[in-house]
Design a protein around this motif. Sequence first.
Motif, PDB file in Angstrom:
ATOM      1  N   ASP A 142     -16.234  42.439 -33.755  1.00  0.00           N
ATOM      2  CA  ASP A 142     -15.785  43.826 -33.830  1.00  0.00           C
ATOM      3  C   ASP A 142     -14.314  43.809 -34.267  1.00  0.00           C
ATOM      4  O   ASP A 142     -13.400  43.750 -33.445  1.00  0.00           O
ATOM      5  N   VAL A 143     -14.079  43.857 -35.577  1.00  0.00           N
ATOM      6  CA  VAL A 143     -12.726  43.678 -36.104  1.00  0.00           C
ATOM      7  C   VAL A 143     -11.751  44.722 -35.571  1.00  0.00           C
ATOM      8  O   VAL A 143     -10.628  44.370 -35.163  1.00  0.00           O
ATOM      9  N   PRO A 144     -12.102  46.013 -35.533  1.00  0.00           N
ATOM     10  CA  PRO A 144     -11.146  46.991 -34.990  1.00  0.00           C
ATOM     11  C   PRO A 144     -10.770  46.690 -33.535  1.00  0.00           C
ATOM     12  O   PRO A 144      -9.599  46.797 -33.157  1.00  0.00           O
ATOM     13  N   ARG A 145     -11.752  46.311 -32.726  1.00  0.00           N
ATOM     14  CA  ARG A 145     -11.469  46.031 -31.313  1.00  0.00           C
ATOM     15  C   ARG A 145     -10.656  44.735 -31.174  1.00  0.00           C
ATOM     16  O   ARG A 145      -9.716  44.656 -30.376  1.00  0.00           O
ATOM     17  N   MET A 146     -11.028  43.728 -31.962  1.00  0.00           N
ATOM     18  CA  MET A 146     -10.252  42.486 -31.937  1.00  0.00           C
ATOM     19  C   MET A 146      -8.808  42.749 -32.363  1.00  0.00           C
ATOM     20  O   MET A 146      -7.861  42.216 -31.761  1.00  0.00           O
ATOM     21  N   THR A 147      -8.633  43.584 -33.369  1.00  0.00           N
ATOM     22  CA  THR A 147      -7.293  43.909 -33.833  1.00  0.00           C
ATOM     23  C   THR A 147      -6.495  44.603 -32.741  1.00  0.00           C
ATOM     24  O   THR A 147      -5.298  44.321 -32.549  1.00  0.00           O
TER      25      THR A 147
ATOM     26  N   PHE B 153      -5.582  41.916 -30.108  1.00  0.00           N
ATOM     27  CA  PHE B 153      -4.577  40.994 -30.638  1.00  0.00           C
ATOM     28  C   PHE B 153      -3.220  41.687 -30.788  1.00  0.00           C
ATOM     29  O   PHE B 153      -2.168  41.078 -30.539  1.00  0.00           O
ATOM     30  N   SER B 154      -3.245  42.956 -31.175  1.00  0.00           N
ATOM     31  CA  SER B 154      -1.993  43.702 -31.321  1.00  0.00           C
ATOM     32  C   SER B 154      -1.353  43.962 -29.963  1.00  0.00           C
ATOM     33  O   SER B 154      -0.123  43.934 -29.829  1.00  0.00           O
ATOM     34  N   MET B 155      -2.192  44.244 -28.934  1.00  0.00           N
ATOM     35  CA  MET B 155      -1.664  44.425 -27.576  1.00  0.00           C
ATOM     36  C   MET B 155      -0.919  43.175 -27.118  1.00  0.00           C
ATOM     37  O   MET B 155       0.160  43.254 -26.524  1.00  0.00           O
ATOM     38  N   VAL B 156      -1.506  42.026 -27.404  1.00  0.00           N
ATOM     39  CA  VAL B 156      -0.885  40.764 -26.996  1.00  0.00           C
ATOM     40  C   VAL B 156       0.407  40.534 -27.771  1.00  0.00           C
ATOM     41  O   VAL B 156       1.464  40.257 -27.193  1.00  0.00           O
ATOM     42  N   ALA B 157       0.345  40.657 -29.089  1.00  0.00           N
ATOM     43  CA  ALA B 157       1.502  40.338 -29.933  1.00  0.00           C
ATOM     44  C   ALA B 157       2.630  41.336 -29.761  1.00  0.00           C
ATOM     45  O   ALA B 157       3.796  41.000 -29.993  1.00  0.00           O
TER      46      ALA B 157
ATOM     47  N   GLY C 242     -18.779  33.812 -40.513  1.00  0.00           N
ATOM     48  CA  GLY C 242     -18.816  34.486 -39.217  1.00  0.00           C
ATOM     49  C   GLY C 242     -17.480  34.488 -38.498  1.00  0.00           C
ATOM     50  O   GLY C 242     -17.314  35.201 -37.498  1.00  0.00           O
ATOM     51  N   TYR C 243     -16.546  33.713 -38.987  1.00  0.00           N
ATOM     52  CA  TYR C 243     -15.219  33.642 -38.374  1.00  0.00           C
ATOM     53  C   TYR C 243     -14.202  34.498 -39.113  1.00  0.00           C
ATOM     54  O   TYR C 243     -13.052  34.579 -38.695  1.00  0.00           O
ATOM     55  N   GLN C 244     -14.636  35.134 -40.210  1.00  0.00           N
ATOM     56  CA  GLN C 244     -13.715  35.952 -40.987  1.00  0.00           C
ATOM     57  C   GLN C 244     -13.164  37.108 -40.153  1.00  0.00           C
ATOM     58  O   GLN C 244     -12.039  37.570 -40.374  1.00  0.00           O
ATOM     59  N   CYS C 245     -13.945  37.550 -39.170  1.00  0.00           N
ATOM     60  CA  CYS C 245     -13.492  38.654 -38.324  1.00  0.00           C
ATOM     61  C   CYS C 245     -12.194  38.293 -37.603  1.00  0.00           C
ATOM     62  O   CYS C 245     -11.281  39.126 -37.487  1.00  0.00           O
TER      63      CYS C 245
END
Length: 690
Positions: A357-362, A365-369, A392-395
Amino acid sequence: MIRDLSRLLRPRSIALFGGGWAVNVVAQLKKSGFDGDIWPVNPKRADILGVPCFASIDELPGAPDASFIGVNRDATIDVVERLSAMGAGGATCFASGFLESESETAGGADLQARLIEAAGDMPILGPNCYGLLNYLDNVTLWPDQHGAIPVERGVAIVAQSSNIAINMTMQARGLPIAYVVAAGNQAQIGASAIASALLDDDRVTAIGLYLEGFGDIRALESFAAKARARGKPVVAIKIGRSDKARAATMTHTASLAGNAAAGSALLRRLGIIEVETIAVFLETLKLLHAIGPLPGASVCSVSCSGGEASLMADLSGGTNLEFTEFAASQRAALKAELGPIVTIANPLDYHTFIWGDVPRMTRVFSMVAAESFDLTVFILDLPRADRCDPSGYQCAVDAIIAAKDQTGARIAVLASLPENMSDAFTRQFLAGGVAVLHGMSEGIAAIGAAIEAGRMLAVAPEPLILVQDTAGRSSILSEAASKQALSDYGVRIPLSVQAQSIDELIEETAALSFPVVLKGVGLAHKSEAGLVVLNILDEPSLIDEARKMHIATPEFLVEEMAVGGLAELLVGITRDPTGTFLLTLGAGGVLTELLADTASLLLPASRTDIQSALKGLKIGRLLEGYRGKPAADIGALTDAVLAICAYAQAHAERLVELEVNPLIARAADAIAVDALIRLNDAEQNKEASP
């Protein structure tokens, strides 16, 4: 003399001299797309790979900016002399058999001296070197294959080993290399001067040095200051730590390796980051190129595996990386996004619930960074494309780059195994402003080096104390004379007397207070010889011990015993072959050999440097107060070390070595109870010199 290397490093015309090696250079120039003039000089050939040859140097259409000289050592001198006379911009000298071979073949040193004279003002690289690679301007003045490609900006590497330089160009780690320059024997131009010239190119982001010897220390000092002023970090590998390595170095480039501890102290003093392996060297340069020196040590590790998170934490133990915890508000936001099963901690294992889920992963990841970490590291190993499907890892790739774009934070991706990050993915990350680290151990070491680089850039060191290392006769001052010499500079010493007989001993010791220490005079390693007796409580015991000792020594030293010691330290100052003075601080007394607990600094040493070194020792906890014992007076202890250094600096021209062992740290002061000073016999050595 500072020579202008600009024409040599960025030539528009190149002349080549020699047979097969010159052919190889032409091949590399054509392959790289060099669009300047190529002028092979060869009377036996009409052309080289389609490039017309000139029969002699006299037929050249002008003075070349750069030349590759691939003829034998005797002919090299003639070519260099003629190029210099015509105003050429510089040359690389490929031939060996000069100073580096002096121990095997006579005459090499003389030939090298003649080569330097022949060059005059014209800069030359080598001899005994491959040349240079300029991937910014497609200049490949190099007689062999190499693995790098053209770049718009990147790091510059100066190496005293041409083969090591070749190996570095073959890296598949995504490091953008702008220059590689082989220094060879450094007959005329040292590695420091080459590196200094490379700093002038704004397209160079960082400098890497592969050093077998330091050469001109002042030149290295000047280069380091220039790099600091330009804000360009420097990373170095300094070989020659072992006896075998030093022997190999001498036969290879005739470089003065120096003491390993002094070498490390020198690099640290100058703000140059020292690493031990080529892999860490390349990873550190890559991180510094992509992100630069880190402003602090706060690091966040992010992965979708508890194993990766644990390994990251374990391998970072004992390093300068700090895994600071998330702020309470951020922890709550991550918990809400990742769910109740995920433990919010640093290193963070975010599990695989959001994978794909690219939007959720983003968002995650943004919360962390977005937190104020100095570096956020995403652990990511990608499947090999020849046997698996990495799509499958492009996300994860897309989400990490998007998080970088949204936050502007310093972000790196770290593959736990070097081979698990392909060149294609590396370039994709780098294009998105994300640094890529290959290998967990190497990556952690590179992060630690980038943290250290940030600390070093903030401090401008004092100029080093340097003296010419002249061999000659030397003398050792007696213990009493050594301690008195140091006392004159402010070092506290015990009250003592010397006696040449037992009767004199009885008379002289009346002024001392018991307990006392009795020492035999005139022999080294007094303790091992049974010539030191501690804690003598009264005069009869002193006389009895003196009679026993009188068999082995005709003279005695009696001094009041230093009681109340909290820790014993070694303070040593030695003259290194490079001309620097190495200050060694460590555990003293009987613990010196047992613990091998030392720290090294170069003179002059500041109060801050000395206190930091003392704190970093294993016995540092004793100095701070351990298990209910009082703390040592660190100020007084530092004053004692500074006083010892002051003596060394005042006698730098003659000092060979100095040792205080032990310097006893106490609650209210520090006192030197044994000392040794060795000085050059200045007048005798002056008479013996030609």
